[in-house]
Scaffold this motif. Structure first.
Motif, mmCIF file in Angstrom:
data_model
loop_
_atom_site.group_PDB
_atom_site.id
_atom_site.type_symbol
_atom_site.label_atom_id
_atom_site.label_comp_id
_atom_site.label_asym_id
_atom_site.label_seq_id
_atom_site.Cartn_x
_atom_site.Cartn_y
_atom_site.Cartn_z
ATOM 1 N N SER A 44 3.864 -9.089 -7.874
ATOM 2 C CA SER A 44 2.940 -8.026 -6.832
ATOM 3 C C SER A 44 1.588 -7.067 -8.184
ATOM 4 C CB SER A 44 3.797 -7.108 -5.739
ATOM 5 O OG SER A 44 4.505 -6.388 -6.404
ATOM 6 N N ASP A 45 2.313 -7.092 -8.964
ATOM 7 C CA ASP A 45 1.785 -6.071 -9.489
ATOM 8 C C ASP A 45 0.061 -6.729 -10.982
ATOM 9 O OD1 ASP A 45 3.241 -3.874 -9.537
ATOM 10 O OD2 ASP A 45 4.754 -4.395 -10.948
ATOM 11 N N VAL A 47 -0.735 -8.921 -9.488
ATOM 12 C CA VAL A 47 -1.876 -9.496 -8.079
ATOM 13 C C VAL A 47 -2.260 -7.915 -7.802
ATOM 14 C CG1 VAL A 47 -1.658 -10.047 -5.059
ATOM 15 C CG2 VAL A 47 -0.524 -11.099 -6.867
ATOM 16 N N LEU A 48 -1.812 -7.114 -7.316
ATOM 17 C CA LEU A 48 -2.764 -6.054 -7.816
ATOM 18 C C LEU A 48 -3.758 -5.366 -8.644
ATOM 19 C CD1 LEU A 48 0.679 -3.719 -6.188
ATOM 20 C CD2 LEU A 48 -1.814 -4.403 -4.808
ATOM 21 N N CYS A 75 5.653 -12.287 -3.567
ATOM 22 C CA CYS A 75 4.536 -10.881 -2.889
ATOM 23 C C CYS A 75 3.833 -9.935 -2.413
ATOM 24 C CB CYS A 75 2.834 -11.817 -4.155
ATOM 25 S SG CYS A 75 3.813 -11.713 -5.527
ATOM 26 N N VAL A 79 2.063 -6.229 -1.288
ATOM 27 C CA VAL A 79 0.232 -6.036 -1.577
ATOM 28 C C VAL A 79 0.023 -6.411 -0.004
ATOM 29 C CG1 VAL A 79 0.478 -7.228 -4.240
ATOM 30 C CG2 VAL A 79 -0.229 -8.824 -1.647
ATOM 31 N N LYS A 82 -3.439 -3.780 1.343
ATOM 32 C CA LYS A 82 -3.632 -3.330 -0.241
ATOM 33 C C LYS A 82 -4.547 -3.773 -1.486
ATOM 34 C CE LYS A 82 1.303 -1.198 -1.412
ATOM 35 N NZ LYS A 82 2.008 -0.731 -2.149
ATOM 36 N N VAL A 83 -4.917 -5.109 -0.980
ATOM 37 C CA VAL A 83 -5.957 -5.937 -1.049
ATOM 38 C C VAL A 83 -6.759 -6.433 -0.642
ATOM 39 C CG1 VAL A 83 -3.805 -7.125 -3.066
ATOM 40 C CG2 VAL A 83 -4.736 -8.065 -0.846
ATOM 41 N N TRP A 112 -3.665 -11.546 3.727
ATOM 42 C CA TRP A 112 -4.011 -10.391 3.100
ATOM 43 C C TRP A 112 -5.813 -9.515 3.597
ATOM 44 C CZ3 TRP A 112 -2.145 -12.434 -1.829
ATOM 45 C CH2 TRP A 112 -0.337 -12.094 -2.425
#
Length: 163
Positions: A44-45, A47-48, A75, A79, A82-83, A112
């Motif tokens: 996930s980091d 992706v973020l 993930c 996330v 946040k995306v 997402w």
């Protein structure tokens, strides 16, 4: 990590989706900030930290491959929220139409709230027998060229702030 970074996440069983991801990376590098990670190594980091994504995987039994599904499972919730609005595109390697894997990724991208910025690219290998399905794949140069163009277009779009 840059919000202009393109993240390419891939999984491959027979080499076709890996070749597609590598071609996209080849097209993107030199044109901007790009990372390529196998699905089992992405989190996930990652992706973020990216501003846009290319997801590349095979279709297996009318669905995305298990390793790619596991990436999204790990993930998805970290996330979520946040995306929104980030760019994405897909590369699918399939023995037939690739529609099942594509539909699954589209549903996740909808959750997402990602923004599709390139046409779906599905490489149909026409593998139908067990031996053909399990055999290592080599893709036509025309498909790989489209993958390189997609990588370059996405990273350029991120660099200039188009999406």
């Amino acid at each position: 990590m840059s919000s202009r970074q393109l993240l390419i996440v891939w999984h491959s069983r027979t080499g076709a989706a890996k070749a597609m991801a590598e071609a996209a990376f080849e097209g993107a590098r030199g044109a901007g900030d790009v990372r390529v990670l196998r699905a089992c190594d992405a989190d996930s980091d990652d992706v973020l930290g990216a501003g846009g994504y290319i997801f590349a995987c095979p279709e297996n039994l009318a669905t995305m491959s298990g390793e790619m599904k596991e990436f999204f499972d790990r993930c998805y919730y970290p996330v979520l929220g946040k995306v929104e609005g980030r760019a994405f595109a897909t590369l699918i390697a399939a023995g037939s139409d690739g529609a099942g894997a594509q539909a699954q990724i589209d549903r996740i991208a909808t959750g997402w709230r990602l923004k599709r910025v390139a046409e779906r690219l599905i490489a149909n290998t026409d593998a139908q027998t067990p031996d053909e399905i399990l055999a290592p794949k080599t893709l036509d140069e025309a498909i790989l060229k489209q993958c390189r163009e997609m990588g370059q277009a996405l990273v350029t779009g991120l660099e200039i702030g188009a999406f």
